[in-house]
Write a protein that holds these residues in place. Structure first.
Motif, PDB file in Angstrom:
ATOM      1  N   TYR A  93     -16.024 -50.512  55.455  1.00  0.00           N
ATOM      2  CA  TYR A  93     -15.272 -50.003  56.601  1.00  0.00           C
ATOM      3  C   TYR A  93     -13.936 -49.491  56.086  1.00  0.00           C
ATOM      4  N   PHE A  94     -13.666 -48.199  56.325  1.00  0.00           N
ATOM      5  CA  PHE A  94     -12.431 -47.591  55.845  1.00  0.00           C
ATOM      6  C   PHE A  94     -11.712 -46.930  57.019  1.00  0.00           C
ATOM      7  N   LEU A  95     -10.411 -47.228  57.154  1.00  0.00           N
ATOM      8  CA  LEU A  95      -9.599 -46.693  58.249  1.00  0.00           C
ATOM      9  C   LEU A  95      -8.329 -46.102  57.678  1.00  0.00           C
ATOM     10  N   ILE A  96      -7.981 -44.921  58.177  1.00  0.00           N
ATOM     11  CA  ILE A  96      -6.694 -44.318  57.866  1.00  0.00           C
ATOM     12  C   ILE A  96      -6.088 -43.817  59.174  1.00  0.00           C
ATOM     13  N   SER A  97      -4.828 -44.171  59.377  1.00  0.00           N
ATOM     14  CA  SER A  97      -4.127 -43.794  60.598  1.00  0.00           C
ATOM     15  C   SER A  97      -2.749 -43.278  60.223  1.00  0.00           C
ATOM     16  N   ALA A  98      -2.374 -42.118  60.768  1.00  0.00           N
ATOM     17  CA  ALA A  98      -1.085 -41.509  60.455  1.00  0.00           C
ATOM     18  C   ALA A  98      -0.451 -40.995  61.733  1.00  0.00           C
ATOM     19  N   GLN A  99       0.880 -41.044  61.750  1.00  0.00           N
ATOM     20  CA  GLN A  99       1.615 -40.586  62.933  1.00  0.00           C
ATOM     21  C   GLN A  99       2.971 -40.041  62.512  1.00  0.00           C
ATOM     22  N   MET A 100       3.351 -38.939  63.120  1.00  0.00           N
ATOM     23  CA  MET A 100       4.688 -38.377  62.953  1.00  0.00           C
ATOM     24  C   MET A 100       5.288 -38.199  64.345  1.00  0.00           C
TER      25      MET A 100
END
Length: 619
Positions: free
Chosen positions: A359-366
């Motif tokens: 299980y791989f998760l990537i989350s990004a926010q600007m």
């Protein structure tokens, strides 16, 4: 009359079949006592349906002067059908609040009885109406009067892919000298196509509330009737379109106008303390545009969100033209804008039977934020830009061992703007890294071990000489949670957590620091749990220990010497116990507690017996 209805609601289940749910609990936590009791009953007696609901809670804080707050709410309803599409109901309501603290609204009682009727004249409409009598006491002021409420669901019409619905409501309470009122209308249109769905919705509402308030006039409290009116007008438009079989595009726009009016019937005006009638107008725009991609093993969510709001303040009524009041309210005017760009992706790898192996998760926010005050004398203006990134990777190596890795990074830059120059500007950097191992041997052992590293740096742009305000915070943590399944009925539970952290003054340009304080926290709990079909019990011990020290500086020759000053150690220790007993499907008892001894250095400070008891029934 009210107590007779209450007594009937509690005893009626004896004479007919009913569903009864109750939950009563008592808790002592340190020096605070909580009592809660919830009761619900619903049963059928011929063509009549009787429901009753009562919620009681009491809080006692045992200080030098005890603070006690009691609150109870009771609802009672009897209903029966008149015709195939009509129903009549009788309702009773009681609420009381008692609080011995020195507050303005520390005692209140409210009673209401009403009769109502509902009818569905057609498949696309529903009408409801009720009226009755209400009596209230607030701040030793008694008021009563007639109340009524009307509601209609009109034009609930659906054909093919088209659905139209609307709702209208109006309610009033004539409680002289008070009057409360709610009125509103909502209209929505929903259209569904093979690949798209569109929703248009809008509404308008107005809520008026009159309440008694104590105001100090000539050093004596005077009771006045204050009024708060809130008006809302909004519209929401949303569109969802299935661009491809696994890709959906969406858009949503919301516009809202909100006006808040505060009045006190001109019974007093205090310009020096800014106590006068005023009005706040809010204009708000919300927009969200993005897409969703989904497949059996991969999902992605991305989009941009934008918000904009302005607030305008103005005095009204007697001081509407007063230059001092006008200037004071204009000083509070403000506007802000927020724009957020976000992305989140998930990837899963499954085995032949459908279990997740990877299980791989990537989350990004600007995110960008701007706050502006139009008044030239108000310098509370600021800009903010922040970035956040989180990566999580979980891997199941075999049937007994798994590994999880989480890393996150966040940065924030705050800029405060004034007429002369920027001041108090800060940059904040947060970095966290936490690997975790998971061991499982079915029916034998389960162990979770987590290591964590956290670094937090706050940096000020303007640092003059020794006026250092930047600081750093660093922490190392370890967690071990292990369970040993000795048999089908006996389990040993072990939990250990340690946190080492320190705070220091930071010189960012040189990337050097001067330590201020250091802590070492250790938590340990151990319990043995026994499980039987109707009872679960556990007994154990809990320990928390903290060693801490501060740092001082003193000149020494041509350098500064840093001295560590240990402080007395802190220790909490005590036994724990928990029992959950369910003799049947309709009743459950649960109790738990711990006896906590607090020591500072070699001295016992105090002892805290903590206790919790809950009784639940369902018939």
């Amino acid at each position: 009359m009210f107590f007779r209805l209450t007594f009937l609601a509690l005893l009626l289940p004896i004479f007919c079949q009913a569903q009864i749910l109750s939950n009563t609990s008592f808790e002592r936590f340190l020096n605070t006592y909580f009592w809660k009791s919830n009761y619900f009953s619903s049963h059928q007696l011929g063509v009549w349906t009787v429901t009753a609901n009562n919620n009681f809670q009491s809080t006692l804080i045992n200080l030098s002067e005890r603070a006690l707050r009691d609150e109870n709410e009771f609802n009672f309803r009897i209903s029966r059908p008149l015709y195939s599409q009509s129903q009549i109901r009788f309702e009773g309501y009681n609420y009381f609040l008692s609080d011995n603290r020195n507050l303005f609204r520390n005692n209140a009682v409210s009673n209401r009885v009403s009769i109502g009727i509902s009818s569905r004249p057609s498949a696309w409409s529903l009408l409801e109406a009720n009226g009755g009598f209400k009596a209230e006491r607030q701040l030793n002021q008694f008021n009563s009067g007639f109340v009524y409420a009307l509601r209609g669901d009109l034009f609930d019409y659906q054909v093919s892919n088209f659905e139209l619905s609307s709702r209208v409501n109006l309610s009033q309470e004539f409680l002289e000298p008070r009057r409360n009122e709610d009125k509103g209308v909502v209209l929505s249109l929903n259209q569904t196509y093979n690949r798209a769905q569109m929703l248009l919705s809008g509404g308008a509402s107005e809520e008026r509330r009159d309440y008694f308030s104590n105001v100090l006039a000539s050093q004596e409290p005077t009771t006045v009737v204050e009024r708060r009116i809130e008006q809302n007008f909004y519209t929401i438009d949303s569109l969802s379109y299935k661009t491809f079989s696994n890709l959906t595009t969406r858009a949503k726009i919301e516009l809202r106008r909100r006006v808040i009016i505060r009045e006190n019937s001109q019974q007093f005006s205090d310009l020096n303390n800014a106590i006068y009638d005023n009005e706040i107008e809010q204009l708000r725009l919300f927009a969200d545009v993005g897409f969703t991609f989904e497949s059996p093993s991969f999902q992605t969510f991305a989009g941009i969100l934008f918000q904009q709001q302005s607030e305008t303040y103005r005095p009204i009524n007697a001081l509407a033209e007063n230059p001092i009041a006008l200037a004071r309210e204009q000083f509070r005017n403000n506007a802000f804008q927020v724009a957020t760009l976000y992305l989140s992706s998930i990837w899963r790898h499954f085995n032949a039977v459908g279990d997740t192996l990877h299980y791989f998760l990537i989350s990004a926010q600007m995110r960008g934020f701007r706050y502006d005050t139009p008044d030239t004398t108000n310098t509370d203006e600021r800009d903010e830009v922040s970035y956040a990134l989180t990566i999580s990777d979980s891997l199941r190596l075999n049937a007994y061992f798994g590994l999880r890795l989480v890393a996150s990074l966040a940065t924030t830059n705050n800029v405060f703007i004034s007429r002369e120059r920027s001041a108090n500007n800060t940059k904040n950097y947060i970095l966290r890294f936490s690997p975790t191992t998971v061991w499982r041997v079915p029916k034998k052992i389960e162990s979770i071990n987590e290591f964590g590293v956290l670094a937090n740096y706050t940096v000020y742009d303007f640092e003059v000489g020794s006026q250092t305000r930047s600081f750093s915070f660093r922490q190392f943590s370890f967690l071990d949670s292990t369970q040993f399944f000795l048999s089908e009925h006996i389990t040993l539970k072990f939990l250990y957590e340690q946190r080492l952290y320190e705070r220091a003054e930071l010189y960012w340009n040189d990337f050097s620091e001067r330590p201020l304080s250091r802590f070492n926290d250790r938590s340990l709990s151990f319990e043995i749990e026994a499980r039987q079909p109707s009872i679960v019990s556990s007994f154990g011990i809990r320990i928390f220990a903290r060693s801490q020290s501060n740092f001082q500086t003193r000149p020494k020759a041509d350098e500064i010497e840093i001295i560590e000053l240990p402080l007395p150690n802190l220790l909490y220790i005590g036994p724990t116990a928990r029992i959950s007993y369910r003799p049947s499907k309709v009743i459950e008892f649960e109790t738990s507690g711990w006896y906590q001894l607090e020591r500072l250095g070699n001295q016992t400070i105090q002892v805290f017996p903590n206790f919790y008891l809950s009784i639940k029934t369902l018939f």
